[in-house]
Design a protein around this motif. Structure first.
Motif, PDB file in Angstrom:
ATOM      1  N   ARG A  14       0.797  -1.227   0.000  1.00 40.39           N
ATOM      2  CA  ARG A  14       0.000   0.000   0.000  1.00 40.39           C
ATOM      3  C   ARG A  14       0.832   1.279   0.000  1.00 40.39           C
ATOM      4  NH1 ARG A  14      -1.614   3.245   4.041  1.00 40.39           N
ATOM      5  NH2 ARG A  14      -1.045   1.754   5.626  1.00 40.39           N
ATOM      6  N   GLU A  15       1.862   1.350   0.821  1.00 41.69           N
ATOM      7  CA  GLU A  15       2.671   2.568   0.935  1.00 41.69           C
ATOM      8  C   GLU A  15       3.528   2.767  -0.309  1.00 41.69           C
ATOM      9  OE1 GLU A  15       2.539   4.785   3.423  1.00 41.69           O
ATOM     10  OE2 GLU A  15       0.991   3.580   4.387  1.00 41.69           O
ATOM     11  N   PHE A  16       3.781   4.027  -0.658  1.00 36.69           N
ATOM     12  CA  PHE A  16       4.681   4.273  -1.777  1.00 36.69           C
ATOM     13  C   PHE A  16       6.103   3.939  -1.337  1.00 36.69           C
ATOM     14  CE2 PHE A  16       4.690   8.399   0.380  1.00 36.69           C
ATOM     15  CZ  PHE A  16       6.040   8.715   0.395  1.00 36.69           C
ATOM     16  N   VAL A  17       6.954   3.608  -2.308  1.00 34.45           N
ATOM     17  CA  VAL A  17       8.347   3.281  -2.010  1.00 34.45           C
ATOM     18  C   VAL A  17       9.259   4.184  -2.836  1.00 34.45           C
ATOM     19  CG1 VAL A  17       7.842   0.865  -1.436  1.00 34.45           C
ATOM     20  CG2 VAL A  17       8.504   1.455  -3.755  1.00 34.45           C
ATOM     21  N   ASP A  18      10.479   4.308  -2.379  1.00 30.28           N
ATOM     22  CA  ASP A  18      11.515   5.035  -3.093  1.00 30.28           C
ATOM     23  C   ASP A  18      11.864   4.228  -4.345  1.00 30.28           C
ATOM     24  OD1 ASP A  18      13.861   6.162  -4.036  1.00 30.28           O
ATOM     25  OD2 ASP A  18      14.824   6.266  -2.076  1.00 30.28           O
ATOM     26  N   PHE A  19      11.630   4.784  -5.519  1.00 32.37           N
ATOM     27  CA  PHE A  19      11.829   4.021  -6.743  1.00 32.37           C
ATOM     28  C   PHE A  19      13.290   3.897  -7.162  1.00 32.37           C
ATOM     29  CE2 PHE A  19       8.284   2.573  -9.656  1.00 32.37           C
ATOM     30  CZ  PHE A  19       7.581   2.042  -8.611  1.00 32.37           C
ATOM     31  N   ARG A  20      14.193   4.378  -6.330  1.00 33.26           N
ATOM     32  CA  ARG A  20      15.605   4.058  -6.558  1.00 33.26           C
ATOM     33  C   ARG A  20      15.884   2.627  -6.114  1.00 33.26           C
ATOM     34  NH1 ARG A  20      18.007   9.187  -3.525  1.00 33.26           N
ATOM     35  NH2 ARG A  20      16.236   8.602  -2.224  1.00 33.26           N
ATOM     36  N   LYS A  21      14.961   2.060  -5.314  1.00 35.22           N
ATOM     37  CA  LYS A  21      15.111   0.665  -4.888  1.00 35.22           C
ATOM     38  C   LYS A  21      14.944  -0.246  -6.097  1.00 35.22           C
ATOM     39  CE  LYS A  21      13.189   1.186  -0.230  1.00 35.22           C
ATOM     40  NZ  LYS A  21      14.348   1.017   0.586  1.00 35.22           N
ATOM     41  N   SER A  22      15.790  -1.231  -6.164  1.00 31.86           N
ATOM     42  CA  SER A  22      15.688  -2.215  -7.229  1.00 31.86           C
ATOM     43  C   SER A  22      15.361  -3.570  -6.595  1.00 31.86           C
ATOM     44  CB  SER A  22      16.995  -2.260  -8.019  1.00 31.86           C
ATOM     45  OG  SER A  22      16.819  -2.976  -9.218  1.00 31.86           O
ATOM     46  N   ILE A  23      15.809  -4.639  -7.188  1.00 29.31           N
ATOM     47  CA  ILE A  23      15.439  -5.979  -6.719  1.00 29.31           C
ATOM     48  C   ILE A  23      15.813  -6.184  -5.248  1.00 29.31           C
ATOM     49  CG2 ILE A  23      15.969  -8.438  -6.956  1.00 29.31           C
ATOM     50  CD1 ILE A  23      16.040  -7.973 -10.003  1.00 29.31           C
ATOM     51  N   ASN A  24      17.054  -5.936  -4.886  1.00 31.15           N
ATOM     52  CA  ASN A  24      17.486  -6.199  -3.506  1.00 31.15           C
ATOM     53  C   ASN A  24      16.748  -5.333  -2.496  1.00 31.15           C
ATOM     54  OD1 ASN A  24      19.266  -8.110  -4.452  1.00 31.15           O
ATOM     55  ND2 ASN A  24      21.015  -6.735  -4.445  1.00 31.15           N
ATOM     56  N   GLY A  25      16.551  -4.063  -2.801  1.00 33.35           N
ATOM     57  CA  GLY A  25      15.853  -3.165  -1.885  1.00 33.35           C
ATOM     58  C   GLY A  25      14.397  -3.524  -1.700  1.00 33.35           C
ATOM     59  N   LEU A  26      13.731  -3.880  -2.795  1.00 31.20           N
ATOM     60  CA  LEU A  26      12.321  -4.262  -2.694  1.00 31.20           C
ATOM     61  C   LEU A  26      12.165  -5.612  -1.989  1.00 31.20           C
ATOM     62  CD1 LEU A  26      11.117  -3.097  -6.217  1.00 31.20           C
ATOM     63  CD2 LEU A  26      10.721  -1.966  -4.016  1.00 31.20           C
ATOM     64  N   ALA A  27      13.075  -6.544  -2.274  1.00 30.48           N
ATOM     65  CA  ALA A  27      13.036  -7.846  -1.591  1.00 30.48           C
ATOM     66  C   ALA A  27      13.254  -7.658  -0.092  1.00 30.48           C
ATOM     67  CB  ALA A  27      14.078  -8.787  -2.177  1.00 30.48           C
ATOM     68  N   ALA A  28      14.180  -6.790   0.290  1.00 30.99           N
ATOM     69  CA  ALA A  28      14.432  -6.519   1.710  1.00 30.99           C
ATOM     70  C   ALA A  28      13.206  -5.903   2.371  1.00 30.99           C
ATOM     71  CB  ALA A  28      15.643  -5.595   1.859  1.00 30.99           C
ATOM     72  N   LEU A  29      12.495  -5.055   1.642  1.00 33.39           N
ATOM     73  CA  LEU A  29      11.271  -4.450   2.168  1.00 33.39           C
ATOM     74  C   LEU A  29      10.216  -5.517   2.453  1.00 33.39           C
ATOM     75  CD1 LEU A  29       9.884  -1.663   2.684  1.00 33.39           C
ATOM     76  CD2 LEU A  29       9.007  -1.855   0.371  1.00 33.39           C
ATOM     77  N   VAL A  30      10.037  -6.449   1.527  1.00 31.77           N
ATOM     78  CA  VAL A  30       9.068  -7.532   1.724  1.00 31.77           C
ATOM     79  C   VAL A  30       9.472  -8.379   2.926  1.00 31.77           C
ATOM     80  CG1 VAL A  30       8.120  -9.661   0.731  1.00 31.77           C
ATOM     81  CG2 VAL A  30       8.343  -7.615  -0.691  1.00 31.77           C
ATOM     82  N   GLU A  31      10.748  -8.717   3.011  1.00 29.32           N
ATOM     83  CA  GLU A  31      11.216  -9.552   4.117  1.00 29.32           C
ATOM     84  C   GLU A  31      11.089  -8.859   5.468  1.00 29.32           C
ATOM     85  OE1 GLU A  31      15.214 -10.515   2.890  1.00 29.32           O
ATOM     86  OE2 GLU A  31      14.573 -12.502   2.223  1.00 29.32           O
ATOM     87  N   SER A  32      11.371  -7.564   5.533  1.00 30.87           N
ATOM     88  CA  SER A  32      11.376  -6.877   6.823  1.00 30.87           C
ATOM     89  C   SER A  32      10.000  -6.435   7.290  1.00 30.87           C
ATOM     90  CB  SER A  32      12.319  -5.671   6.774  1.00 30.87           C
ATOM     91  OG  SER A  32      11.809  -4.672   5.912  1.00 30.87           O
ATOM     92  N   GLU A  33       9.063  -6.195   6.358  1.00 34.26           N
ATOM     93  CA  GLU A  33       7.775  -5.637   6.751  1.00 34.26           C
ATOM     94  C   GLU A  33       6.583  -6.572   6.577  1.00 34.26           C
ATOM     95  OE1 GLU A  33       7.009  -1.655   5.603  1.00 34.26           O
ATOM     96  OE2 GLU A  33       9.095  -1.050   5.876  1.00 34.26           O
ATOM     97  N   THR A  34       6.822  -7.758   6.047  1.00 37.54           N
ATOM     98  CA  THR A  34       5.731  -8.723   5.893  1.00 37.54           C
ATOM     99  C   THR A  34       6.235 -10.108   6.304  1.00 37.54           C
ATOM    100  OG1 THR A  34       6.161  -9.501   3.633  1.00 37.54           O
ATOM    101  CG2 THR A  34       4.955  -7.432   3.850  1.00 37.54           C
ATOM    102  N   ASP A  35       5.326 -11.038   6.390  1.00 45.79           N
ATOM    103  CA  ASP A  35       5.719 -12.426   6.634  1.00 45.79           C
ATOM    104  C   ASP A  35       5.505 -13.263   5.377  1.00 45.79           C
ATOM    105  OD1 ASP A  35       2.981 -12.391   6.626  1.00 45.79           O
ATOM    106  OD2 ASP A  35       2.735 -13.547   8.468  1.00 45.79           O
ATOM    107  N   LEU A  36       5.535 -12.620   4.216  1.00 42.82           N
ATOM    108  CA  LEU A  36       5.302 -13.295   2.946  1.00 42.82           C
ATOM    109  C   LEU A  36       6.585 -13.921   2.420  1.00 42.82           C
ATOM    110  CD1 LEU A  36       3.078 -10.519   1.359  1.00 42.82           C
ATOM    111  CD2 LEU A  36       2.305 -12.681   2.352  1.00 42.82           C
ATOM    112  N   SER A  37       6.431 -15.027   1.706  1.00 43.94           N
ATOM    113  CA  SER A  37       7.569 -15.741   1.145  1.00 43.94           C
ATOM    114  C   SER A  37       7.931 -15.164  -0.224  1.00 43.94           C
ATOM    115  CB  SER A  37       7.226 -17.223   1.019  1.00 43.94           C
ATOM    116  OG  SER A  37       8.261 -17.906   0.366  1.00 43.94           O
TER     117      SER A  37
END
Length: 117
Positions: A14-37
């Motif tokens: 839902r929240e907007f993200v910094d679009f300088r994030k690429s694969i590693n940054g977005l993957a880290a966001l999913v891992e740190s803020e959700t319990d999704l695989s």
């Protein structure tokens, strides 16, 4: 992305993200803020602050892939006032979102088939 992949689930962040994030940054966001695989093959959708760009992150059994879409004249109808941090979307809702339609708070359009005699 229609027809390219068949994801088991589609998650919208839902929240907007910094679009300088690429694969590693977005993957880290999913891992740190959700319990999704991350390695489930699910799609993870993100948008920028202006809501005119979308990134889709997914694992395809050989590595991560990142898909990017930029709208030229419109904004994605992103659920910004909802309470949930992550939403699960159906394939139809995902296609509607990519086409510029609102997906939250609206029932999907029913498509009726008919035959000609």
């Amino acid at each position: 992305m229609k027809g390219l992949i068949s994801p088991p689930a589609i998650y919208l962040y839902r929240e907007f993200v910094d679009f300088r994030k690429s694969i590693n940054g977005l993957a880290a966001l999913v891992e740190s803020e959700t319990d999704l695989s991350l390695d489930s093959g699910a799609l993870f959708l993100f948008t920028n602050k202006q809501r005119d760009k979308m990134k889709v992150l997914y694992w395809d059994n050989t590595g991560f892939a990142l898909w990017y879409k930029r709208l030229e004249k419109d904004k994605f109808k992103w659920p910004s006032r909802e309470k949930h941090q992550v939403f699960t979307l159906s394939g139809e809702e995902f296609e509607r979102l990519l086409s510029g339609f609102t997906i939250i708070g609206h029932k999907p359009i029913e498509i009726h088939s008919f035959t000609m005699s």
